[in-house]
Write an enzyme that holds these catalytic residues in place. Structure first.
Site, short mmCIF file in Angstrom:
data_model
loop_
_atom_site.label_atom_id
_atom_site.label_comp_id
_atom_site.label_asym_id
_atom_site.label_seq_id
_atom_site.Cartn_x
_atom_site.Cartn_y
_atom_site.Cartn_z
N LYS A 62 0.83 -1.21 0.00
CA LYS A 62 0.00 0.00 0.00
C LYS A 62 0.87 1.26 0.00
O LYS A 62 0.62 2.19 -0.76
CB LYS A 62 -0.94 -0.01 1.21
CG LYS A 62 -1.96 -1.16 1.17
CD LYS A 62 -2.95 -1.07 2.32
CE LYS A 62 -2.29 -1.36 3.65
NZ LYS A 62 -1.80 -2.75 3.76
N THR A 63 1.88 1.30 0.85
CA THR A 63 2.78 2.45 0.88
C THR A 63 3.54 2.58 -0.43
O THR A 63 3.72 3.68 -0.96
CB THR A 63 3.76 2.34 2.05
OG1 THR A 63 3.04 2.22 3.28
CG2 THR A 63 4.68 3.54 2.11
N ASP A 107 -1.46 6.75 6.21
CA ASP A 107 -1.44 5.33 6.54
C ASP A 107 -2.33 5.08 7.76
O ASP A 107 -2.46 5.95 8.63
CB ASP A 107 0.00 4.90 6.84
CG ASP A 107 0.17 3.39 6.77
OD1 ASP A 107 -0.77 2.71 6.31
OD2 ASP A 107 1.24 2.90 7.16
N THR A 156 -5.70 -1.26 7.00
CA THR A 156 -5.75 -2.73 7.14
C THR A 156 -7.12 -3.19 7.60
O THR A 156 -7.38 -4.39 7.65
CB THR A 156 -4.68 -3.21 8.13
OG1 THR A 156 -4.88 -2.53 9.39
CG2 THR A 156 -3.28 -2.90 7.62
N ARG A 215 6.65 -8.07 1.75
CA ARG A 215 7.53 -7.52 2.78
C ARG A 215 8.25 -8.62 3.53
O ARG A 215 9.45 -8.52 3.81
CB ARG A 215 6.71 -6.66 3.76
CG ARG A 215 7.56 -6.05 4.88
CD ARG A 215 6.68 -5.30 5.86
NE ARG A 215 6.01 -4.18 5.22
CZ ARG A 215 4.97 -3.54 5.75
NH1 ARG A 215 4.47 -3.94 6.91
NH2 ARG A 215 4.42 -2.52 5.12
#
Length: 352
Positions: A62-63, A107, A156, A215
């Site tokens: 997402k980032t 975020d 999330t 990640r």
């Protein structure tokens, strides 16, 4: 004393591994295609892009997508987070300093305070904010016009976003977990950037233990790199990757120490359950939030743990994964009856 040099290096490496444009972004084909269309249309109209909401589990990009949106629109990027905005004044300070076309990335947007959310409604729709000066009967609202900007929100837990805020996003994309094949592509790109020699079997071994998350895959790749460097191995194959990850207590299904502790306690101390969350957390020496948010989601997704009104239960797959004999009541043909019994409401059971 703990040096921050290693943490800074890890952040620098992680930043270097992030793709810089949509063409380099691996996976999430549907979201990538839709987002590309939104951005291209905005460039053709010579307007700022619509506000974007990205949802999904942590670690899926997402980032990274927010950074890519800024790069694709050739616009500056401002990064903040929901927990950092607890007052409407905090948000007003950020919004009033934005430049035209700037990308604002928030975020964990669902964790903003309610006053800030209400201010954000007007800012997203009308590009203005009302700043209240004074208190009581003498208070006045001063309207402040904002330059057009694009808000990129990441969450999330999309269900915690209030409807009025969610409806003001022009595009909503939900990121899914990655398949092993897609993670292998992520690892190949990262290995090339890190100048690592890894065999196809080595990539498959690491990808299979990465829990469907890029990640985690990149983090495991760096740990395998360290192991290979210490053991003076030039090319990482499947056996080297497996040995390295075993040392870091990541097994062939991606379960780590906490995951296995939860399953082991559930089976050996409570006979496979059902057992309440707080009791299970005490048994493994962790906080209930840690067990519920860190271990449970992946165990449930892998079919190793079940959640019922009476508590947590271990499935037959959990017994098999730990190398234990599956009890007769979990044998084929009886599991359905057991599950139906466990799903019956039990008002006396409060520890779940």
């Amino acid at each position: 004393m703990v040096s921050t040099a290693s943490e800074a290096e890890e952040r620098a490496v992680e930043s270097a591994l992030r793709p810089k444009n949509l063409d380099d972004f691996v996976g999430q084909a549907r979201v990538r295609q839709q987002l590309s269309l939104v951005l291209e249309a905005s460039r053709i109209r010579e307007r700022t892009a619509d506000h974007v909401l990205l949802s999904g589990p942590p670690g899926l990009g997402k980032t990274t997508l927010a950074m890519i949106i800024a790069a694709e629109m050739n616009a500056p990027l401002r990064i903040s987070s929901g927990p950092a905005i607890q007052h409407a004044g905090d948000l007003a300070a950020i919004l009033s300093s934005l430049t035209e076309g700037e990308i604002l990335f928030l975020d964990e947007i669902h964790r903003m305070s309610r006053p800030a959310e209400e201010m954000l409604y007007i800012a997203m729709e009308d590009f203005r904010v009302d700043i209240v000066v004074g208190k009581g009967a003498g208070a006045t609202a001063i309207p402040l016009d904002l330059p057009p900007f694009t808000l990129v929100g990441a969450t999330t837990r999309a269900g915690l976003l209030p409807g009025p805020l969610r409806d003001r996003f022009g595009f909503t994309g939900h990121l899914e977990f990655y398949a092993v094949e897609e993670l292998e592509l992520v690892l190949r790109r990262s290995a090339m950037l890190l100048d690592l020699k890894v065999s196809s079997a080595g990539f498959a071994e690491i990808a299979g233990r990465s829990r469907g998350t890029p990640r985690i895959a990149n983090r495991l790749l760096r740990r395998v790199r360290d192991w290979a460097l210490v053991h003076k191995i030039d090319e990482i194959d499947s056996s080297a990757a497996a040995a390295a990850l075993d040392m870091y207590e990541v097994d062939e299904r991606g379960l780590d120490r906490l995951d296995r502790s939860v399953l082991t306690a559930l089976i050996t101390k409570f006979g496979g359950g059902p057992v309440g969350l707080s009791t299970l957390a005490i048994a493994v020496g962790e906080e209930t939030e840690t067990v519920e948010t860190v271990a449970e989601p992946y165990l449930v997704r892998e079919g190793l743990l079940g959640r019922t009104p009476r508590g947590r239960i271990a499935t037959a797959a959990a017994w098999q994964h730990l190398g234990l004999a599956v009890p007769d009541h979990l044998a084929a043909g009886q599991a359905g009856d057991l599950l139906a019994e466990l799903l019956e409401p039990d008002t006396d059971f409060a520890d779940n």
